[in-house]
Design an enzyme around this catalytic site. Sequence first.
Site, PDB file in Angstrom:
ATOM      1  N   ALA A  32      69.336  66.109 -17.088  1.00 57.15           N
ATOM      2  CA  ALA A  32      69.495  67.215 -16.353  1.00 57.15           C
ATOM      3  C   ALA A  32      69.359  66.860 -14.886  1.00 57.15           C
ATOM      4  CB  ALA A  32      68.569  68.274 -16.581  1.00 57.15           C
ATOM      5  N   HIS A  37      67.360  63.456  -7.956  1.00 56.06           N
ATOM      6  CA  HIS A  37      67.618  62.192  -8.745  1.00 56.06           C
ATOM      7  C   HIS A  37      68.596  61.241  -8.233  1.00 56.06           C
ATOM      8  CE1 HIS A  37      66.233  64.739 -12.151  1.00 56.06           C
ATOM      9  NE2 HIS A  37      65.426  63.877 -12.365  1.00 56.06           N
ATOM     10  N   LYS A 154      57.742  64.875  -5.504  1.00 56.93           N
ATOM     11  CA  LYS A 154      57.659  66.116  -6.251  1.00 56.93           C
ATOM     12  C   LYS A 154      56.381  66.055  -7.242  1.00 56.93           C
ATOM     13  CE  LYS A 154      60.072  68.340  -9.106  1.00 56.93           C
ATOM     14  NZ  LYS A 154      59.289  68.762 -10.248  1.00 56.93           N
TER      15      LYS A 154
END
Length: 291
Positions: A32, A37, A154
């Site tokens: 996902a 990324h 994160k």
Amino acid sequence: MQTFTTASALSEALAAVRRPGDTVGFVPTMGALHRGHAALVKACRLECDVTVASIFVNPTQFNESADLETYPRTPESDRALLEAHGCDFLYFPEVDDVYPDGPDTESLVMNLDYGTLTDRLEGAHRPGHFAGVVQVVHRLLQIVEPDVLFLGQKDYQQVAVIRRMVSLLDLGVRLHIVPTVREQDGLALSSRNRRLSPDERLVAGKINQHLGAVAAGLRSGWPARELEQLAIRGMAALPALKPEYVEVVDGHTLLPYQDGDPVEELTVLTAVRVGDVRLIDNRIAYRANPS
């Protein structure tokens, strides 16, 4: 980009291209994929000679079966993103290739002394989560044998736990932490964001605003516990937001920061449910030696 579904095939391909002095970088993902990324892959490409990514939705780190079942899976677009950003090798396995003998719940890596890093915050709210994280990361490191492991800020607590594992086992891999990538309104990019309704997505952007206010308050000398409560009350007053915690911590130990204590990194972390979607985020308020 070459794609491999087995560890043996990937290892053979990597052995064929490794040259003396080359560095191999590794970006582990659960798919996902999004711009966050992509930033990891870009950083890997800049620093390393060979870039390897993995897509594996690891079942052992989900403490809620519904979260595992609803985790988004977008293999075609994931492959396209990785290829577009210069990934050389993709490891895209099934569960039995990662865990050929089944998950070993008594493995050394899961029973190391992680101290306070796994007891609090996400560790308290998601029992067993970090045991699954260290299990899969250790296994992936065994398969890829990278020189550098690329992770996102994160997942701040996850990074701290993995760093501890690498140190305790003396794995010889260096961690490169890439800053959080955000939407224009400040919402941290997450694969779970796509599950938000339009109204939920709009209010989710307020999470970062409250973290920013806490970080600014800390730099101005406001008491940490007071700032935490202000953020919790402020988010709870908004429709669809249900904060689970807001904590100001010593970034080294993840223990609650006591006003005036010397710290190398001062960080505010939060987990917030937005409707049925659980989001995490953090802001670093202060570094002793800013880079």
